[in-house]
Enzyme design. Structure first.
Site, PDB file in Angstrom:
ATOM      1  N   GLU A 193       9.912  -1.847 -10.553  1.00 37.69           N
ATOM      2  CA  GLU A 193       8.761  -1.788 -11.477  1.00 37.69           C
ATOM      3  C   GLU A 193       7.446  -1.376 -10.871  1.00 37.69           C
ATOM      4  O   GLU A 193       6.577  -2.218 -10.554  1.00 37.69           O
ATOM      5  CB  GLU A 193       8.517  -3.133 -11.989  1.00 37.69           C
ATOM      6  CG  GLU A 193       9.931  -3.414 -12.903  1.00 37.69           C
ATOM      7  CD  GLU A 193       9.417  -4.700 -13.965  1.00 37.69           C
ATOM      8  OE1 GLU A 193       8.675  -5.340 -13.600  1.00 37.69           O
ATOM      9  OE2 GLU A 193      10.122  -4.661 -15.024  1.00 37.69           O
ATOM     10  N   GLU A 205      16.977  -4.188 -17.414  1.00 33.48           N
ATOM     11  CA  GLU A 205      16.832  -5.428 -17.218  1.00 33.48           C
ATOM     12  C   GLU A 205      16.574  -5.789 -18.894  1.00 33.48           C
ATOM     13  O   GLU A 205      16.069  -5.302 -19.586  1.00 33.48           O
ATOM     14  CB  GLU A 205      15.591  -6.104 -16.534  1.00 33.48           C
ATOM     15  CG  GLU A 205      15.794  -5.751 -15.161  1.00 33.48           C
ATOM     16  CD  GLU A 205      14.456  -6.206 -14.432  1.00 33.48           C
ATOM     17  OE1 GLU A 205      13.702  -6.927 -15.080  1.00 33.48           O
ATOM     18  OE2 GLU A 205      14.153  -5.886 -13.363  1.00 33.48           O
ATOM     19  N   TRP A 257       7.770 -15.785 -18.311  1.00 33.86           N
ATOM     20  CA  TRP A 257       6.204 -15.399 -17.989  1.00 33.86           C
ATOM     21  C   TRP A 257       5.280 -15.351 -19.374  1.00 33.86           C
ATOM     22  O   TRP A 257       4.266 -15.046 -19.077  1.00 33.86           O
ATOM     23  CB  TRP A 257       6.283 -13.835 -17.269  1.00 33.86           C
ATOM     24  CG  TRP A 257       7.314 -12.858 -17.809  1.00 33.86           C
ATOM     25  CD1 TRP A 257       8.552 -12.713 -17.278  1.00 33.86           C
ATOM     26  CD2 TRP A 257       7.317 -12.153 -18.996  1.00 33.86           C
ATOM     27  NE1 TRP A 257       9.200 -11.712 -18.079  1.00 33.86           N
ATOM     28  CE2 TRP A 257       8.138 -11.449 -19.228  1.00 33.86           C
ATOM     29  CE3 TRP A 257       6.272 -12.027 -20.346  1.00 33.86           C
ATOM     30  CZ2 TRP A 257       8.355 -10.531 -20.301  1.00 33.86           C
ATOM     31  CZ3 TRP A 257       6.463 -11.219 -21.206  1.00 33.86           C
ATOM     32  CH2 TRP A 257       7.777 -10.458 -21.272  1.00 33.86           C
ATOM     33  N   CYS A 311       0.848  -1.250   0.115  1.00 32.19           N
ATOM     34  CA  CYS A 311      -0.198  -0.036  -0.036  1.00 32.19           C
ATOM     35  C   CYS A 311       0.860   1.186  -0.150  1.00 32.19           C
ATOM     36  O   CYS A 311       1.752   1.287   0.876  1.00 32.19           O
ATOM     37  CB  CYS A 311      -0.860  -0.065   1.214  1.00 32.19           C
ATOM     38  SG  CYS A 311      -1.659   1.513   1.512  1.00 32.19           S
ATOM     39  N   CYS A 352      -4.096   0.642  -5.043  1.00 32.52           N
ATOM     40  CA  CYS A 352      -4.809   0.075  -3.490  1.00 32.52           C
ATOM     41  C   CYS A 352      -5.796   0.821  -3.202  1.00 32.52           C
ATOM     42  O   CYS A 352      -6.022   1.776  -3.565  1.00 32.52           O
ATOM     43  CB  CYS A 352      -3.505   0.337  -2.523  1.00 32.52           C
ATOM     44  SG  CYS A 352      -4.081  -0.246  -0.901  1.00 32.52           S
TER      45      CYS A 352
HETATM   46  C1  GAL Z   1      10.778  -7.965 -14.650  1.00 31.99           C
HETATM   47  C2  GAL Z   1      11.158  -7.853 -13.107  1.00 31.99           C
HETATM   48  C3  GAL Z   1      12.394  -8.869 -12.541  1.00 31.99           C
HETATM   49  C4  GAL Z   1      12.238 -10.176 -13.293  1.00 31.99           C
HETATM   50  C5  GAL Z   1      11.834  -9.981 -14.881  1.00 31.99           C
HETATM   51  C6  GAL Z   1      11.738 -11.407 -15.408  1.00 31.99           C
HETATM   52  O1  GAL Z   1       9.533  -7.361 -14.839  1.00 31.99           O
HETATM   53  O2  GAL Z   1      11.546  -6.733 -12.645  1.00 31.99           O
HETATM   54  O3  GAL Z   1      12.549  -8.978 -11.004  1.00 31.99           O
HETATM   55  O4  GAL Z   1      10.951 -10.719 -12.637  1.00 31.99           O
HETATM   56  O5  GAL Z   1      11.132  -9.255 -15.075  1.00 31.99           O
HETATM   57  O6  GAL Z   1      11.657 -11.122 -16.663  1.00 31.99           O
END
Ligand code: GAL
Length: 685
Positions: free
Chosen positions: A153, A319, A327, A118, A158
Site C-alpha cells: 500500500e 486483501e 481501524w 523516504c 517525504c
Molecule cells: C491494509 C494493510 C494490511 C492491514 C489491513 C487491515 O490497509 O495493507 O497490512 O493493516 O489494512 O485492514
C-alpha cells in the site's frame, strides 16, 4: 503465460504472518490444517517481515520462510511473496536516519509505524535492492511462487533535503526555464516569481500553500517518485524471475462517511503501467447507518470496475476481511451471508481471487481485533471460519471462470490530476465539489440497470465504447480534448456537465469563455456557474417533468445545440439547462445543473435505448439486485447478487444453469436476502 496465469482456479487465502508465531510450532502446524479445511490455496507472506528476515544488518534468516514454501508445495498451494519495504527493521532507522521520512513541517520521524520510508534515500534503495535480490535468488524457482507483492500500500510523501533536491530536478526537467515556470504557476500573483532554482521548495503550510499549479505538480511529483521507487524495487525481481508477475496492492479510501473511492493521492492510472496485474485491498463498510446495502455495494462495484479498467483484464483482491476491520470508529462484523455476497461481488467484477487480511488473527498490537480466518480461539467452528470454508467450497465450483473477461460499452472518465485540481481550486462551494460522488451517481444509474460500466482515465483508448461519460472533468488537456472530439466525430455519444473543461493542465483558468473545441462539440457557450447554498434549489424542466437543482447551475447559451431541458426559475429565466448537439457522426449531451439520481436515470433511459446498451440477459432489472457478466471461451457467466435485506424477484430473458446449486434456473426467479447465483449459458444465446 506467466506463473500466475497458469494457476487453475481462483486464489483463495491471504496475508499470513507466521513470523509472529515462530515460538509456537503447534500453532503453525494447526494453521495448515485449518487452511486445508477452509479451501485456502494461497498465502501472502513476508509483507512486514524484514525484521525477521534480516534481524541484524547483513545477517539473514530464511529458515521460517523456507518452511512456508515447503508446506505450500506439499499441498500444491501458491505463495505470493512480498518484498518487505513496507516495514523496515528498527536497526536500519537507527543506524541510517535518512531512511525515515521528514514531514511537511520539517520534522524527521523516528522509527515506528510502517509505510513511512523516504523514497529518495540512496541507502534505503540499496537495502531494498539487496533484500529483494536475496528473496528472488532464493525463491525465484520455487514451484509455489506465483506472484511478487511489492511493498505494501504505497502512499504518503517525504519533505527531506534529498526529496527537495529531487523535486527541484523534477520541476526543472519539466519547465526548463524559470520564465516558463513563473508563467505556468502564475507566479506574478502575490509576488511569487522565482529568480533562482535554489528558491524552489515543496509546497507546505509553512511556505507556499496557495500556488495551485505548484500543488498540482507536487501531486504529480509524489506519484512519480512512488512509481520510481516501485520500479527500483522491481528491477532485481524482473531480472532474476522474469516469469513471475509483479503487483503492488492498490488502495481505496473512505475518508468521510459515505465516501468510498480508489485512493486519490497517487495516480494509479500512471502507476498501473508498471504492474503486471492490478491488485487492491477492499474494505467496504457493510451494514452502516448512512446508506443502504445496495448503495455500499454500488460504490464497491465502482471501485472494482475502476481497478478492472486500468488494464481491462482480471485483477486480484489482495486483501479483504472475512468479518470486521479494526481501524474504523465502530468495527462491525459482517452479518450472515454478507461474506459470501461481498466476496462473489469481487469475482463478478473481474477479480481472480479472494484474499484476506489475514489468515490468523494477531495476538497483540494494532490489529489484534482485526477479523481473520482463524480467530484467537483457533477454532474451525467459528461463524467466520465456516463462512470462509463455505465460500471456499463454492469458489471451487466456479473455477472455470478464472481469467474470464468483460465486454463493456460504457465508460466514465476519472483523471487523478483533474480531481486534484478540482478539489484544490478556491471559489464555488468548498464542501460541494463532490466530484467522485457525482461520477458514482452516473455509475449508479448503470449499476442499477445491470449495464456494465468501465471507469477509465483520459489516457486510455475511447474508441471501443459507445457511450463516454465525463461529468465534472475539470482539467482537460489539449490532447484529451482532441481525443474526445475524434470520439464524437466518429459516432460516439458523450455526456458531460458543469465544471468540465474549466482549467488547463497547469490549473490555470481557460480564457475566452470555454475552449473553442468544447464549444464546437457541445454547440453551447458557457456563461456563469452559479453556486447554490445548502438547501437552496431551483428547477429544470425536462421531458415534461420538473427536477430540482442542487449546489450548481451552469448558465449557458445554445448555439448549434438543441435544448432538451431549461431552467424555470431564479434569474436564469428559461435559459438552457440540458442540451444535445449533433457533432460529426456523434452526439454530445451537456447537463448544466446538479440534479438527482432520479433525473439521471430518466435522462439515460433514452440514450440506453437509442444505443441498445440494455442488458440482453435481464428482462427487467431490480435496482437492488446486481447482475454482472464475465465471458470465457464459449460461455457467459452472469453473477446475480441481492444486495438487500429482503427476498427479491428478478426476471431473465432465458433459462440458464446455476453453477452453485447445479440446478436449472427459469426466467422468473426469487432470490434470498444477500443471495447469489452464478448463471451459466452458452455464448450467442
Ligand atoms: C491494509 C494493510 C494490511 C492491514 C489491513 C487491515 O490497509 O495493507 O497490512 O493493516 O489494512 O485492514
Amino acid at each position: 503465460m506467466n506463473k500466475l496465469e497458469l494457476v487453475k482456479g481462483f486464489l483463495h487465502g491471504g496475508d499470513y504472518n507466521p513470523d509472529q508465531w515462530l515460538k509456537r510450532p503447534d500453532i503453525l502446524e494447526q494453521d495448515y490444517q485449518l487452511m486445508d479445511q477452509s479451501e485456502i490455496n494461497t498465502v501472502t507472506v513476508g509483507v512486514f517481515a524484514w525484521g525477521r528476515l534480516e534481524p541484524e544488518e547483513g545477517i539473514y534468516d530464511f529458515a521460517w520462510l523456507d518452511n512456508v514454501f515447503d508446506k505450500m508445495n506439499r499441498r500444491n498451494g501458491h505463495v505470493i511473496l512480498a518484498t518487505p519495504s513496507g516495514g523496515r527493521p528498527r536497526w536500519m532507522s537507527q543506524k541510517y536516519p535518512e531512511v525515515n521520512r521528514v514531514d511537511s513541517e520539517g520534522h524527521r520521524h523516528t522509527h515506528g509505524f510502517r509505510h513511512n520510508h523516504c523514497y529518495s534515500s540512496p541507502i534505503y534503495r540499496e537495502k531494498v535492492h539487496e533484500i529483494n535480490t536475496r528473496l528472488a535468488e532464493r525463491y525465484g524457482d520455487n514451484p509455489a511462487l506465483v506472484l511478487w507483492h511489492v511493498s505494501n500500500e504505497y502512499s504518503g510523501e517525504c519533505y527531506c533535503p534529498l526529496c527537495q533536491i529531487k523535486w527541484r530536478e523534477w520541476v526543472q526537467h519539466k519547465y526548463k526555464t524559470l520564465d516558463a515556470l513563473n508563467d505556468a504557476w502564475c507566479l506574478s500573483v502575490w509576488s511569487g516569481l522565482y529568480s533562482d532554482w535554489a528558491e524552489l521548495l515543496p509546497p507546505s503550510l509553512l511556505g507556499d500553500s496557495k500556488v495551485h499549479g505548484m500543488d498540482l505538480d507536487w501531486h504529480r511529483f509524489v506519484s512519480d517518485m512512488t512509481i520510481d521507487f516501485y520500479q527500483h524495487e522491481v528491477q532485481p525481481l524482473k531480472k532474476l524471475t522474469p516469469n513471475i508477475p509483479v503487483t503492488t496492492n492498490f488502495m481505496a479510501e473512505s475518508l468521510k462517511e459515505g465516501r468510498y473511492t480508489p485512493l486519490t493521492g497517487l495516480d494509479y492510472g500512471k502507476f498501473s503501467k508498471s504492474l503486471d496485474i492490478i491488485s487492491w485491498d477492499s474494505y467496504p463498510s457493510w451494514h452502516n447507518r448512512y446508506e443502504t446495502t445496495a448503495e455500499t455495494a454500488m460504490k464497491t462495484a465502482y471501485i472494482h470496475d475502476q481497478f478492472w479498467s486500468l488494464k481491462q483484464r482480471p485483477f486480484l483482491i489482495m486483501e479483504s476481511t472475512p468479518s470486521c476491520v479494526n481501524w474504523g470508529q465502530y468495527n462491525k462484523a459482517k452479518q450472515p451471508g454478507m461474506h459470501r455476497l461481498s466476496s462473489f461481488q469481487q469475482i463478478a467484477h473481474g477479480s481472480d481471487s479472494t484474499l484476506y487480511f489475514q489468515i490468523r488473527q494477531a495476538q497483540g498490537n494494532s490489529e489484534k481485533y482485526h477479523g481473520a480466518v482463524i480467530g484467537h480461539d483457533g477454532s474451525s467452528n467459528s461463524r467466520v471460519f465456516k463462512d470462509v470454508q463455505q465460500y471456499g467450497r463454492e469458489l471451487k465450483k466456479i473455477s472455470e471462470i478464472k481469467g474470464a473477461i468483460k465486454h463493456v460499452k460504457v465508460a466514465i472518465i476519472f483523471d487523478w490530476d483533474s480531481n486534484w485540481a478540482l478539489n484544490r481550486g478556491g471559489g464555488f462551494g468548498r464542501p460541494t465539489r463532490l466530484g467522485i460522488q457525482m461520477l458514482q451517481k452516473h455509475y449508479a444509474n448503470f449499476w442499477r440497470k445491470d449495464i456494465e460500466c468501465d471507469v477509465i482515465t483520459s489516457n486510455m483508448e475511447f474508441s471501443q465504447y459507445d457511450l463516454l461519460i465525463a461529468p465534472m472533468l475539470y482539467l482537460i488537456r489539449q490532447d484529451t480534448m482532441e481525443k474526445i472530439k475524434k470520439f464524437v466525430k466518429n459516432g460516439g455519444t458523450l455526456v458531460s456537465s458543469y465544471f468540465s473543461g474549466l482549467v488547463d493542465s497547469n490549473d490555470r483558468v481557460n480564457l475566452g469563455g470555454w475552449p473553442k473545441t468544447l464549444q464546437d462539440i457541445f454547440g453551447i457557450e458557457l456563461k456563469e456557474l452559479d453556486t447554490l447554498l445548502p438547501g437552496e434549489h431551483y428547477h429544470v424542466s425536462f421531458n415534461q417533468k420538473q427536477y430540482e437543482t442542487t449546489d450548481y447551475d451552469q448558465i449557458m447559451r445554445a448555439n448549434n445545440a438543441l435544448v432538451l431541458g431549461h431552467y424555470t426559475d431564479n434569474f436564469y429565466g428559461e435559459t438552457p439547462a440540458i442540451t444535445r448537439n449533433q457533432y460529426g457522426k456523434g452526439t454530445a449531451y451537456y447537463v448544466g445543473a446538479r440534479l438527482s439520481l432520479k433525473f439521471i436515470e430518466d435522462f439515460y433511459d433514452d440514450i440506453i435505448q437509442k444505443l441498445g446498451l440494455g442488458n440482453s440477459f435481464v428482462k427487467s432489472s431490480n435496482p437492488v439486485v446486481s447482475v454482472q457478466t464475465r465471458y470465457n471461451g464459449d460461455y457467459v457467466y452472469h453473477f446475480v447478487m441481492n444486495f438487500s435485506e429482503k427476498k427479491q424477484m428478478i426476471e431473465f430473458q432465458r433459462p440458464s444453469f446455476d453453477m452453485l446449486t447445479q440446478r436449472e434456473v427459469m426466467t422468473s426467479v426469487q432470490i434470498d436476502k444477500y443471495g447469489v447465483m452464478v448463471l451459466k449459458e452458452r455464448k450467442n444465446n
